[in-house]
Design a protein around this motif. Structure first.
Motif, PDB file in Angstrom:
ATOM      1  N   THR A 139       7.140  68.110 -59.221  1.00 18.35           N
ATOM      2  CA  THR A 139       7.386  67.384 -60.474  1.00 18.35           C
ATOM      3  C   THR A 139       7.920  65.983 -60.180  1.00 18.35           C
ATOM      4  OG1 THR A 139       9.622  68.323 -60.620  1.00 18.35           O
ATOM      5  CG2 THR A 139       7.858  69.493 -61.774  1.00 18.35           C
ATOM      6  N   VAL A 140       7.769  65.130 -61.185  1.00 16.69           N
ATOM      7  CA  VAL A 140       8.323  63.775 -61.109  1.00 16.69           C
ATOM      8  C   VAL A 140       9.194  63.569 -62.341  1.00 16.69           C
ATOM      9  CG1 VAL A 140       7.832  61.308 -61.138  1.00 16.69           C
ATOM     10  CG2 VAL A 140       6.351  62.854 -59.840  1.00 16.69           C
ATOM     11  N   GLN A 141      10.442  63.158 -62.117  1.00 15.67           N
ATOM     12  CA  GLN A 141      11.350  62.892 -63.234  1.00 15.67           C
ATOM     13  C   GLN A 141      12.226  61.707 -62.879  1.00 15.67           C
ATOM     14  OE1 GLN A 141      13.794  66.221 -64.446  1.00 15.67           O
ATOM     15  NE2 GLN A 141      13.943  65.438 -66.520  1.00 15.67           N
ATOM     16  N   ASN A 142      12.281  60.748 -63.807  1.00 14.81           N
ATOM     17  CA  ASN A 142      13.054  59.527 -63.601  1.00 14.81           C
ATOM     18  C   ASN A 142      12.659  58.840 -62.287  1.00 14.81           C
ATOM     19  OD1 ASN A 142      14.955  57.618 -64.376  1.00 14.81           O
ATOM     20  ND2 ASN A 142      16.597  58.613 -63.222  1.00 14.81           N
ATOM     21  N   GLY A 143      11.377  58.892 -61.992  1.00 12.18           N
ATOM     22  CA  GLY A 143      10.862  58.208 -60.807  1.00 12.18           C
ATOM     23  C   GLY A 143      11.083  58.922 -59.500  1.00 12.18           C
ATOM     24  N   LYS A 144      11.593  60.171 -59.543  1.00  9.56           N
ATOM     25  CA  LYS A 144      11.867  60.908 -58.309  1.00  9.56           C
ATOM     26  C   LYS A 144      10.988  62.141 -58.178  1.00  9.56           C
ATOM     27  CE  LYS A 144      16.672  59.461 -57.645  1.00  9.56           C
ATOM     28  NZ  LYS A 144      18.080  59.927 -57.437  1.00  9.56           N
TER      29      LYS A 144
ATOM     30  N   SER B  38       9.630  54.655 -56.092  1.00  6.91           N
ATOM     31  CA  SER B  38       9.699  53.198 -55.958  1.00  6.91           C
ATOM     32  C   SER B  38      10.140  52.801 -54.557  1.00  6.91           C
ATOM     33  CB  SER B  38      10.668  52.610 -56.992  1.00  6.91           C
ATOM     34  OG  SER B  38      10.185  52.794 -58.297  1.00  6.91           O
ATOM     35  N   GLU B  39      11.135  53.522 -54.030  1.00 10.11           N
ATOM     36  CA  GLU B  39      11.613  53.233 -52.684  1.00 10.11           C
ATOM     37  C   GLU B  39      10.556  53.555 -51.636  1.00 10.11           C
ATOM     38  OE1 GLU B  39      15.251  55.233 -51.902  1.00 10.11           O
ATOM     39  OE2 GLU B  39      16.385  54.170 -53.460  1.00 10.11           O
TER      40      GLU B  39
ATOM     41  N   PHE C  74       8.530  55.425 -66.295  1.00  6.75           N
ATOM     42  CA  PHE C  74       8.314  55.786 -67.701  1.00  6.75           C
ATOM     43  C   PHE C  74       8.785  57.222 -67.921  1.00  6.75           C
ATOM     44  CE2 PHE C  74       5.423  53.282 -70.619  1.00  6.75           C
ATOM     45  CZ  PHE C  74       5.718  52.055 -70.041  1.00  6.75           C
ATOM     46  N   SER C  75       9.732  57.395 -68.849  1.00 10.31           N
ATOM     47  CA  SER C  75      10.218  58.751 -69.142  1.00 10.31           C
ATOM     48  C   SER C  75       9.243  59.467 -70.075  1.00 10.31           C
ATOM     49  CB  SER C  75      11.589  58.688 -69.810  1.00 10.31           C
ATOM     50  OG  SER C  75      11.473  58.151 -71.121  1.00 10.31           O
TER      51      SER C  75
ATOM     52  N   ILE D   6       5.267  54.761 -63.022  1.00 12.77           N
ATOM     53  CA  ILE D   6       5.602  56.104 -62.535  1.00 12.77           C
ATOM     54  C   ILE D   6       6.040  56.938 -63.744  1.00 12.77           C
ATOM     55  CG2 ILE D   6       7.011  57.473 -60.959  1.00 12.77           C
ATOM     56  CD1 ILE D   6       7.522  54.838 -59.395  1.00 12.77           C
ATOM     57  N   PRO D   7       5.137  57.735 -64.315  1.00 16.68           N
ATOM     58  CA  PRO D   7       5.505  58.513 -65.509  1.00 16.68           C
ATOM     59  C   PRO D   7       6.167  59.845 -65.143  1.00 16.68           C
ATOM     60  CG  PRO D   7       3.183  58.823 -65.038  1.00 16.68           C
ATOM     61  CD  PRO D   7       3.720  57.904 -63.970  1.00 16.68           C
ATOM     62  N   ASP D   8       7.060  60.308 -66.000  1.00 18.16           N
ATOM     63  CA  ASP D   8       7.610  61.652 -65.833  1.00 18.16           C
ATOM     64  C   ASP D   8       6.487  62.672 -65.923  1.00 18.16           C
ATOM     65  OD1 ASP D   8      10.154  60.742 -65.576  1.00 18.16           O
ATOM     66  OD2 ASP D   8      10.921  61.573 -67.461  1.00 18.16           O
ATOM     67  N   CYS D   9       6.518  63.643 -65.043  1.00 14.54           N
ATOM     68  CA  CYS D   9       5.534  64.740 -65.102  1.00 14.54           C
ATOM     69  C   CYS D   9       6.246  66.011 -64.662  1.00 14.54           C
ATOM     70  CB  CYS D   9       4.332  64.445 -64.214  1.00 14.54           C
ATOM     71  SG  CYS D   9       2.977  65.633 -64.435  1.00 14.54           S
ATOM     72  N   VAL D  10       6.864  66.674 -65.635  1.00  9.06           N
ATOM     73  CA  VAL D  10       7.688  67.853 -65.351  1.00  9.06           C
ATOM     74  C   VAL D  10       7.011  69.142 -65.827  1.00  9.06           C
ATOM     75  CG1 VAL D  10       9.946  68.928 -65.743  1.00  9.06           C
ATOM     76  CG2 VAL D  10       9.754  66.440 -65.522  1.00  9.06           C
TER      77      VAL D  10
END
Length: 629
Positions: A125-130, A157-158, A171-172, A194-198
């Protein structure tokens, strides 16, 4: 038919993962190993996935090969491009995800794209860019020290900063809900979102907002939704048989924790296994022939070890060890196919790439999934072969057992034989049933004609039915007994559903009541003269209303009760019948006529005849000093 969507994947298992989700979304998908030549014959399809071997390639090589694939896809009709990479890519400055994406944006003059390295169904998953794996930041998992693709940060991003010349914007999920183009940066510089994808709902949101971009990128999470965008809710491609009757071989080169667990589970269930020891192989203490001589149907050959052991072995020369293991696995696969093995199951992206190159399979049809993102593939050049190629981190613990079972055509043959025998039995049963129905229809027609010819019924004032298994056949509304045919019968279920196009007699509920409470196989209702006359009289004994002048009524039918008057075909009549159904064996509907049930049509007919004769005798002996039994 030209492909609508073109997908470029940085390794083979990633490509098969992508292809499986496009197929699940309704697209006929063809997977190519490497970019096809310009003169290659392209099968009709909706989507093409090109598998490259660039995950660990240098930036220059990865960009060169990816652009070549993208240009080929565009030339052959692809309207949209997707760059597919794993959630675990090389996060160092030497990683090539950033350079490839930058090159694609530049080449095709795109202002921005998305980065979505997620697959919620597999815990990515991706949340808040992580990036997270099963809720744990990726750099806190075992992937942190992966020998080939270390993940030193979970912040996308890093990860992209040392690789890409363009910046990233997070993007949240809420941002997606209320997205507006006004929110995009007012800049001439290109950028990534980078969209949230949970959850799976997020994949739908992402495609709704960004699904029309000419270039998209990420894992396979959004590919099924992209496919649905083109195909709609229905799957348009044919399903392909995922089974083959040959022997199976499992090759595992992945060092992931999940693959190691899958190996343990397979061995614990009695699966034969052979460990390929990199050091012994390098020193010649273990040879290819040694390994091959031990292989039989269902053997697992693996080189997988934990990261620490891999690092120790790599001190002998990481590149040499990796090449030697891949070469050994690939040669085993090639020897297996030549020797009649038709089911090759591979764990690990690099190993899968080596195997497909050795087998010289260039294109594949995508069939069923063993687990999400892991399809069974059928090489177009040899449709007897079934390949299952999985990324190291994919699949359930019993993956190897499932893959062997799902591709096992010998079970299918046995099942097919069993299915055929079952079909024959059902066919015989159906033939007998149809014969019984024809016989009973002919009996009902004969009974109707007999009653009509002897003036026991007239006009269209009677109805007849029979039950066979779970269906009731009853004469149609306004049917004349004098000219009944097989087409004169409606067919009803026991729940009163009409099963053909013939409308039944309006008094069919009377028949239904008798079938429910009398365990009957046939019912006849008429307005025969003497029975109707007797039903018009007032009777003291309403449960046994016909005087016993002869023994035959009782012998053939039993007690005959009067059912109070209700208008023909009315709910009131059906209610009264229901109330009286358990009081006697046969019935006279007051001021209406007789209704009887029987164990067969002829049994019901004989009972009706006896009832009519008994009513005639009783009618003619009224007021006389006749002897009763």
């Amino acid at each position: 038919m030209k492909p609508i969507l073109g997908c470029i994947a940085d390794d083979f298992t990633g490509a098969s993962d992508a292809a499986s989700f496009l197929t699940a979304g309704g697209m006929k998908t063809i997977l190519y190993s490497g970019t096809p030549s310009e003169d290659s014959k392209i099968e009709e399809c909706d989507a093409i996935v090109i598998a490259l071997k660039t995950r660990n390639a240098t930036k220059k090589v990865a960009v060169q090969k990816s652009l070549k694939a993208a240009k080929w896809l565009k030339k052959h009709g692809a309207k949209q491009l997707y760059f597919k990479y794993c959630s675990t890519f090389n996060s160092t400055s030497e990683g090539n995800i950033g350079p490839v994406l930058d090159a694609l944006l530049d080449e095709f003059h795109c202002h921005y794209s998305i980065l979505c390295p997620a697959l919620p169904i597999n815990g990515r998953t991706v949340q808040n860019g992580k990036l997270y794996v099963d809720g744990i930041p990726l750099d806190k998992t075992h992937m942190k020290n992966h020998p080939l693709t270390p993940m030193w940060s979970s912040n996308i991003s890093e990860l992209m900063e040392p690789q890409s010349k363009y910046h990233c914007i997070k993007f949240s999920s809420k941002d997606l809900d209320h997205f507006s183009n006004k929110w995009l940066p007012k800049t001439h510089s290109k950028f990534y979102i980078i969209p949230d994808c949970v959850t799976n709902k997020d994949t739908s949101k992402i495609v709704k907002v960004f699904g029309k971009l000419p270039i998209l990128s990420g894992g396979s999470a959004i590919l099924q939704e992209i496919a649905k965008k083109y195909t709609g809710p229905h799957i348009h491609h044919e399903k392909h048989n995922s089974m083959s009757s040959g022997k199976s071989l499992i090759l595992a080169g992945s060092c992931s924790v999940i693959t190691q667990k899958q190996i343990e589970v397979y061995k614990s269930h009695g699966g034969k296994s052979i460990f390929v020891d990199p050091q012994k192989l390098l020193e010649g203490q273990q040879t290819f022939d040694d390994i091959w001589d031990e292989i039989e149907d269902g053997t697992l050959v693996y080189s997988s070890q934990d990261p620490f052991e891999v690092q120790q072995i790599q001190k002998l020369g990481a590149e040499n060890i990796s090449d030697l293991l891949e070469s050994t696995m690939a040669t085993l696969a090639k020897r297996a196919v030549v020797s009649g093995f038709t089911r090759i199951i591979v764990a690990g992206g690099e190993t899968s790439g080596a195997v497909t190159q050795a087998l010289k399979c260039k294109s594949y049809i995508i069939s069923d999934n063993v687990d999400p993102g892991v399809p069974i593939m059928i090489p177009l050049a040899n449709k007897d072969i079934r390949l299952v190629l999985k990324s190291g981190n994919f699949g359930s613990e019993d993956f190897f057992n499932k893959a062997i079972s799902m591709t096992d055509g010998t079970k299918t043959m046995a099942a097919a034989n069993e299915k055929f025998l079952k079909y024959i039995e059902e066919f015989k049963k159906e033939t007998v049933l149809q014969s019984q129905i024809q016989t009973m229809l002919n009996e009902a027609i004969w009974i109707g004609k007999n009653l009509f010819d002897r003036n026991k019924v007239s006009g269209c004032s009677a109805n007849i039915s029979f039950r066979i298994e779970d269906k009731i056949y009853i004469s149609k509304s306004n049917a004349c007994f004098g000219n009944l045919t097989q087409e004169s019968f409606a067919c009803l279920s026991l729940e009163s559903d009409l099963l053909n196009e013939v409308f039944p007699s309006k008094e069919w509920p009377l028949h239904q009541i008798l079938y429910k409470y009398k365990d009957a196989s046939a019912v006849i209702h008429t307005h025969s003269c003497y029975s109707t006359l007797w039903s018009c009289l007032e009777h003291e004994d309403k449960i046994n209303c016909i005087p016993k002048y002869t023994p035959y009524l009782e012998m053939k039918l039993g007690a005959v009760a009067i059912v109070p008057y209700g208008e023909p075909g009315s709910d009131e009549l059906f209610r009264l019948m229901h109330e009286h159904v358990n009081t006697a064996d046969g019935f006279l509907l007051a001021n209406h006529g007789p209704i009887v049930s029987g164990s067969s049509l002829m049994d019901a007919f004989y009972k009706l005849e006896e009832l009519e004769d008994s009513c005639k005798i009783a009618w003619n002996l009224q007021g006389r000093n006749a002897n009763r039994i």
